[in-house]
Design a protein around this motif. Structure first.
Motif, short mmCIF file in Angstrom:
data_model
loop_
_atom_site.label_atom_id
_atom_site.label_comp_id
_atom_site.label_asym_id
_atom_site.label_seq_id
_atom_site.Cartn_x
_atom_site.Cartn_y
_atom_site.Cartn_z
N UNK A 1 11.32 1.75 -11.01
CA UNK A 1 11.70 0.53 -10.30
C UNK A 1 11.53 0.72 -8.79
N UNK A 2 10.96 -0.27 -8.15
CA UNK A 2 10.81 -0.29 -6.70
C UNK A 2 11.61 -1.48 -6.17
N UNK A 3 12.77 -1.21 -5.58
CA UNK A 3 13.63 -2.26 -5.06
C UNK A 3 13.16 -2.66 -3.66
N UNK A 4 12.96 -3.97 -3.45
CA UNK A 4 12.54 -4.48 -2.16
C UNK A 4 13.41 -5.68 -1.79
N UNK A 5 13.38 -6.04 -0.52
CA UNK A 5 14.13 -7.20 -0.04
C UNK A 5 13.53 -8.49 -0.62
N UNK B 1 0.82 -1.22 0.00
CA UNK B 1 0.00 0.00 0.00
C UNK B 1 0.85 1.26 0.00
N UNK B 2 1.96 1.24 0.73
CA UNK B 2 2.80 2.44 0.80
C UNK B 2 3.42 2.79 -0.54
N UNK B 3 3.61 1.78 -1.40
CA UNK B 3 4.13 2.05 -2.75
C UNK B 3 3.01 2.37 -3.74
N UNK B 4 1.77 2.32 -3.26
CA UNK B 4 0.63 2.64 -4.14
C UNK B 4 0.35 1.56 -5.17
N UNK B 5 0.68 0.32 -4.87
CA UNK B 5 0.47 -0.77 -5.83
C UNK B 5 -1.00 -1.15 -5.88
N UNK B 6 -1.46 -1.49 -7.07
CA UNK B 6 -2.84 -1.94 -7.26
C UNK B 6 -2.84 -3.19 -8.11
N UNK C 1 5.50 1.06 -19.61
CA UNK C 1 4.56 2.16 -19.87
C UNK C 1 4.19 2.92 -18.60
N UNK C 2 5.18 3.18 -17.78
CA UNK C 2 4.99 3.99 -16.59
C UNK C 2 4.53 3.23 -15.36
N UNK C 3 4.21 1.96 -15.50
CA UNK C 3 3.78 1.17 -14.34
C UNK C 3 4.96 0.91 -13.41
N UNK C 4 4.71 0.78 -12.10
CA UNK C 4 5.78 0.40 -11.18
C UNK C 4 6.33 -0.99 -11.52
N UNK C 5 7.63 -1.15 -11.36
CA UNK C 5 8.28 -2.44 -11.53
C UNK C 5 8.83 -2.84 -10.16
#
Length: 364
Positions: free
Chosen positions: A258-262, A194-199, A232-236
């Motif tokens: 890009x959203x880097x996560x553990x 949720x904090x990254x705004x993922x849907x 196309x602009x979507x989070x990766x």
């Protein structure tokens, strides 16, 4: 009858869980098979192994060989010597190995040298690429195994071509899919979702760890750029494998979307996959999970040991050229991706079939 179940690295834990659960169920019904869970310690980080024991209901290992890090040769030697010591002190009736990691090959060798039979779960798969350490592990393990538990008719044919007798091949299905189907209702939303705004359906998941893709900074950077531009602009969302983290640190920065996560625990990672628009990966196992969940998958490799994920499933092999990513993603966005189907016997009952075979084989 004591069966040693060998696990050492993250892919193993999903594969052994259904076998352990089926053995436990048979014990409650009066079955004669006992098991000893041997963790080699090939993956010793909690994110890479420890979380899986809790989430998948696997008991704590009876033995931990604690081999730790090292080169492949160093790990192989340490696993063999420590497992050999265990077998000399307390031999089992059978060594059950899964998959294609270093622990698989090393324990199979140690057992056979002490005349303890070996059963290989996920036997017979082949990529044909000898530059992959996993391919060498598979070939060596299959060359000295007594019984072969397979995931597909392709694997069966590979074993037949290698001269394996039909009576030693047991087509049982895919234990990793047992684990997936059992846990689909339990998938957990990651804390960052949720904090990254993922849907749901509004992001792409990427996993990359193979040396050919991540060890050379320039080539790795081109792959990341191509993925970012084709999204196309979507989070990766990119769960970063420890091997990949080193190259990322050298690059210094990644594309903005890009959203880097553990590395994620099992339930959280598959929540990400199930709700993604698509997955871009160089993993083999993930292509099986995306096939069952019906998620489009782009594999950044020139070959695969799981061709059924392409011929039947939702996976496409697009190679390692960054230029191939955009056309594949354009096809996805244009609604032209194939629907796919689920391969035979990927039905959640593989662990039970394996245990039934073990009871028959060992009683004989």
């Amino acid at each position: 009858m004591l069966i040693d179940i060998i696990a050492g690295a993250r892919p193993n834990f999903m594969k052994i869980a259904p076998i352990i659960h089926a053995l436990q169920a048979r014990q409650e019904q009066g079955g004669s098979l006992r098991f000893r869970l041997v963790h080699t310690g090939q993956h010793y980080d909690a994110r890479m192994s420890g979380d899986f024991f809790t989430q998948l209901g696997i008991p704590e290992p009876d033995v931990n060989l604690e081999v730790g890090s090292g080169t492949q040769a160093e790990q192989t030697g340490a696993i063999m010597s420590r497992y050999e010591k265990l077998l000399l002190e307390a031999p089992g009736s059978l060594c059950l190995v899964v998959g294609d990691v270093t622990s698989t090959m090393a324990c199979a060798i140690a057992a056979q040298k002490l005349c303890i039979p070996v059963a290989h779960v996920e036997a017979g798969i082949r990529s044909g690429d000898w530059s992959m350490p996993e391919e060498i592990n598979r070939m060596v393990t299959d060359s000295i195994s007594n019984w072969f538990f397979t995931t597909s008719e392709v694997a069966n044919n590979n074993l037949r071509a290698a001269g394996v007798m039909e009576k030693r091949i047991c087509f049982v299905g895919n234990t990793m899919i047992d684990t997936l189907l059992a846990n689909l209702p339990r998938l957990q939303k990651p804390e960052f979702f949720d904090s990254l705004g993922l849907q749901a359906g509004g992001y792409v998941v990427t996993t990359l760890h193979r040396p050919a893709n991540v060890d050379k900074g320039d080539g790795f950077a081109r792959l990341l750029t191509a993925i970012a531009e084709s999204a196309r602009g979507l989070p990766v969302v990119f769960p970063v494998h420890p091997r990949t983290a080193k190259t990322l640190r050298e690059l210094g920065e990644v594309p903005a979307n890009f959203q880097l996560v553990e590395p994620q625990p099992y339930l959280e990672f598959n929540y990400l996959v199930k709700n993604a628009l698509a997955v871009i990966t160089d993993s083999g196992g993930i292509t099986e999970e995306t096939t069952v969940m019906g998620i489009p998958c782009l594999t950044l490799r020139d070959n695969t040991e799981r061709p059924e994920t392409i011929t039947l499933g939702t996976n496409e092999l697009i190679g390692t050229d960054p230029a191939a990513i955009r056309p594949a993603m354009d096809s996805l966005f244009d609604g032209q991706w194939k629907q796919g189907s689920i391969p035979p016997l990927w039905d959640g009952k593989t662990g039970e079939r394996i245990v039934a075979h073990l009871e028959r084989l060992l009683s004989a």
